[in-house]
Design a protein around this motif. Sequence first.
Motif, PDB file in Angstrom:
ATOM      1  N   LEU A 387       0.831  -1.207   0.000  1.00 16.11           N
ATOM      2  CA  LEU A 387       0.000   0.000   0.000  1.00 16.11           C
ATOM      3  C   LEU A 387       0.869   1.262   0.000  1.00 16.11           C
ATOM      4  O   LEU A 387       0.520   2.258  -0.636  1.00 16.11           O
ATOM      5  CB  LEU A 387      -0.966  -0.027   1.179  1.00 16.11           C
ATOM      6  CG  LEU A 387      -2.031  -1.135   1.057  1.00 16.11           C
ATOM      7  CD1 LEU A 387      -2.899  -1.197   2.313  1.00 16.11           C
ATOM      8  CD2 LEU A 387      -2.909  -0.946  -0.179  1.00 16.11           C
ATOM      9  N   ALA A 388       2.035   1.200   0.658  1.00 19.40           N
ATOM     10  CA  ALA A 388       2.942   2.362   0.640  1.00 19.40           C
ATOM     11  C   ALA A 388       3.397   2.630  -0.789  1.00 19.40           C
ATOM     12  O   ALA A 388       3.478   3.789  -1.225  1.00 19.40           O
ATOM     13  CB  ALA A 388       4.141   2.105   1.554  1.00 19.40           C
ATOM     14  N   ARG A 391       0.616   4.245  -2.720  1.00 14.53           N
ATOM     15  CA  ARG A 391       0.370   5.634  -2.283  1.00 14.53           C
ATOM     16  C   ARG A 391       1.259   6.618  -3.055  1.00 14.53           C
ATOM     17  O   ARG A 391       0.876   7.761  -3.289  1.00 14.53           O
ATOM     18  CB  ARG A 391       0.669   5.727  -0.780  1.00 14.53           C
ATOM     19  CG  ARG A 391       0.004   6.868  -0.126  1.00 14.53           C
ATOM     20  CD  ARG A 391       0.115   6.766   1.379  1.00 14.53           C
ATOM     21  NE  ARG A 391      -0.612   7.871   1.954  1.00 14.53           N
ATOM     22  CZ  ARG A 391      -1.119   7.887   3.167  1.00 14.53           C
ATOM     23  NH1 ARG A 391      -0.974   6.858   3.956  1.00 14.53           N
ATOM     24  NH2 ARG A 391      -1.773   8.944   3.598  1.00 14.53           N
ATOM     25  N   ASP A 392       2.451   6.141  -3.430  1.00 16.75           N
ATOM     26  CA  ASP A 392       3.396   7.005  -4.151  1.00 16.75           C
ATOM     27  C   ASP A 392       3.075   7.129  -5.639  1.00 16.75           C
ATOM     28  O   ASP A 392       3.719   7.877  -6.358  1.00 16.75           O
ATOM     29  CB  ASP A 392       4.828   6.443  -4.018  1.00 16.75           C
ATOM     30  CG  ASP A 392       5.351   6.644  -2.608  1.00 16.75           C
ATOM     31  OD1 ASP A 392       4.782   7.498  -1.899  1.00 16.75           O
ATOM     32  OD2 ASP A 392       6.301   5.942  -2.217  1.00 16.75           O
ATOM     33  N   GLY A 396      -2.597   6.199  -6.334  1.00 16.22           N
ATOM     34  CA  GLY A 396      -2.774   6.310  -4.884  1.00 16.22           C
ATOM     35  C   GLY A 396      -3.902   7.270  -4.535  1.00 16.22           C
ATOM     36  O   GLY A 396      -4.532   7.144  -3.479  1.00 16.22           O
ATOM     37  N   LYS A 397      -4.158   8.211  -5.453  1.00 22.05           N
ATOM     38  CA  LYS A 397      -5.227   9.192  -5.201  1.00 22.05           C
ATOM     39  C   LYS A 397      -6.606   8.532  -5.214  1.00 22.05           C
ATOM     40  O   LYS A 397      -7.594   9.113  -4.765  1.00 22.05           O
ATOM     41  CB  LYS A 397      -5.177  10.291  -6.265  1.00 22.05           C
ATOM     42  CG  LYS A 397      -3.908  11.118  -6.203  1.00 22.05           C
ATOM     43  CD  LYS A 397      -4.124  12.479  -6.843  1.00 22.05           C
ATOM     44  CE  LYS A 397      -2.984  13.441  -6.591  1.00 22.05           C
ATOM     45  NZ  LYS A 397      -1.648  12.829  -6.602  1.00 22.05           N
ATOM     46  N   VAL A 399      -7.407   5.995  -3.534  1.00 22.76           N
ATOM     47  CA  VAL A 399      -7.628   5.237  -2.291  1.00 22.76           C
ATOM     48  C   VAL A 399      -7.973   6.182  -1.143  1.00 22.76           C
ATOM     49  O   VAL A 399      -7.405   7.262  -1.020  1.00 22.76           O
ATOM     50  CB  VAL A 399      -6.356   4.420  -1.955  1.00 22.76           C
ATOM     51  CG1 VAL A 399      -6.473   3.740  -0.594  1.00 22.76           C
ATOM     52  CG2 VAL A 399      -6.096   3.392  -3.056  1.00 22.76           C
ATOM     53  N   TRP A 401      -7.178   6.758   2.204  1.00 19.39           N
ATOM     54  CA  TRP A 401      -6.129   6.297   3.122  1.00 19.39           C
ATOM     55  C   TRP A 401      -6.566   6.333   4.575  1.00 19.39           C
ATOM     56  O   TRP A 401      -6.067   5.564   5.403  1.00 19.39           O
ATOM     57  CB  TRP A 401      -4.829   7.085   2.892  1.00 19.39           C
ATOM     58  CG  TRP A 401      -4.297   6.777   1.511  1.00 19.39           C
ATOM     59  CD1 TRP A 401      -4.342   7.581   0.410  1.00 19.39           C
ATOM     60  CD2 TRP A 401      -3.695   5.543   1.093  1.00 19.39           C
ATOM     61  NE1 TRP A 401      -3.803   6.934  -0.684  1.00 19.39           N
ATOM     62  CE2 TRP A 401      -3.389   5.676  -0.290  1.00 19.39           C
ATOM     63  CE3 TRP A 401      -3.391   4.354   1.717  1.00 19.39           C
ATOM     64  CZ2 TRP A 401      -2.802   4.662  -1.022  1.00 19.39           C
ATOM     65  CZ3 TRP A 401      -2.795   3.337   0.983  1.00 19.39           C
ATOM     66  CH2 TRP A 401      -2.513   3.496  -0.371  1.00 19.39           C
ATOM     67  N   GLU A 405      -6.277   3.108   7.013  1.00 22.10           N
ATOM     68  CA  GLU A 405      -5.664   3.149   8.346  1.00 22.10           C
ATOM     69  C   GLU A 405      -6.620   2.610   9.413  1.00 22.10           C
ATOM     70  O   GLU A 405      -6.213   1.885  10.327  1.00 22.10           O
ATOM     71  CB  GLU A 405      -5.292   4.597   8.666  1.00 22.10           C
ATOM     72  CG  GLU A 405      -4.265   4.707   9.756  1.00 22.10           C
ATOM     73  CD  GLU A 405      -3.899   6.173   9.996  1.00 22.10           C
ATOM     74  OE1 GLU A 405      -3.846   6.557  11.161  1.00 22.10           O
ATOM     75  OE2 GLU A 405      -3.707   6.921   9.007  1.00 22.10           O
TER      76      GLU A 405
END
Length: 441
Positions: A387-388, A391-392, A396-397, A399, A401, A405
């Motif tokens: 997932l990291a 995100r990059d 990633g936009k 999701v 976040w 979490e």
Amino acid sequence: MTDMQSLYRDHVAIVEARYASALAEAGFDAVIVHSGTPKKRTEFDDQFFPLRPTPEFHLWAPLMEPDCFVVFETGKQTVLVWPENTSFWERPAPPEATYFTTALDVRRVEAPEIPSKKRVAWIGEDVARAGKLGIEGDHVNPPKLVAALDRGRVRKTPYEIQCLAEANRIAALGHRAVLAAFEGGGRSELELHLAFLQATRQDDQETPYKNIVATGRNGAVLHHVSYGRDETRAASLLLDAGATYMGYCSDITRTWVKAKAGTGGSAGGTFAGIVTAFEAMQQRLVAKVAVGMPYEALHDESHRQVSAILKEAGLARGSIEEIDQKGVSRAFFPHGLGHSLGLVTHDVGCASVKPRPDNPFLRNTEVIAEGQVFTIEPGLYFIDGLLAALRDEPEGKMVDWNLVEALAPFGGIRIEDDVLVLDRGVRNFTREVLPTGGAAV
Ligand code: GLY
Ligand code: MN
Ligand code: MN
């Protein structure tokens, strides 16, 4: 149970016919199949791992002993070389059944007679042992013969089907016991693992693979086997655990969460809702299994379905097609939909071609055919590393976040059944004995 002895005799006749054609195809007259040689845990120790017989040997006899041999020569009765135990240090476990003595020519001798003036192949790991018997070079595990024998193991015989159903029945005892212990509370992962073994009456070394007992965040470790020793306070449990019967394996995953689906916007309620949706989705996938369909197409369909769940749950934004095509679902569901199942958990014969590069971990790429047995095991996990990386990326936009979490403490979901392909649809061995795949409890 149907008369296993007569099923076994029919099984041997089928295997003999398959061996005869595999030998003809690969250009051999006979083959010696070795059960195996115990392996040292390390070269610096004098302890050995318990023997896992060569699966090709196990196909003939449920014997867990080293240095046994099957000698197959086309047109002759198949010989089983089964040495008497002479060690005063240990005694091998007795075979689970002795009906193999009725269909094979059992000889209680030390070593096989190698048919003379014949082209004899060797199947087994101990290459030095083959050499000592005079079988060397390209007769040891010849790839053409191995490939033909692997293909022979894809379509299960009625005997094997009975064994696989029984392996599911035994594993279900463990799954029920672990669920009850988890619901009761106060247990560690290790204690849940031991509860499984106790209920199935199988030792760790007899299970098809090490039980995956993952509570809470550990559910995001696909093969979590380093069990926590302290009482778990986690609200979720992912249990991936199977049993063996006559060498045949079951491979079953269930996901449970202590929360009510959809309660008051809580993370537990949200996760429970996803588990419920996932359970229905896994059953839709099972219902789609059809002769003639490439398994990879079903895997692709599972990504569309997981993408729909990600969207529905609010974990991902965009269209289902975008979530699927842009690789977002792959960050949540990185493994294959399933694999063939038999004498080993990840059985041979259904991966003769590579999957597409975007499905790197898919272990079944065969066209679905009657008699195949495979798993259907979609998953959805909160894996930090994957997932990291997502995100990059621009994707990633897509999701949410914050929701990731909030749900990460529940680890993940996997629901796994073992199915036999029929001319229409499947026989689901697992649901026969464990009707629910995942739920709030
Ligand atoms: N238990 C290993 C697997 O599901 O493939
Ligand atoms: Mn599996
Ligand atoms: Mn599994």
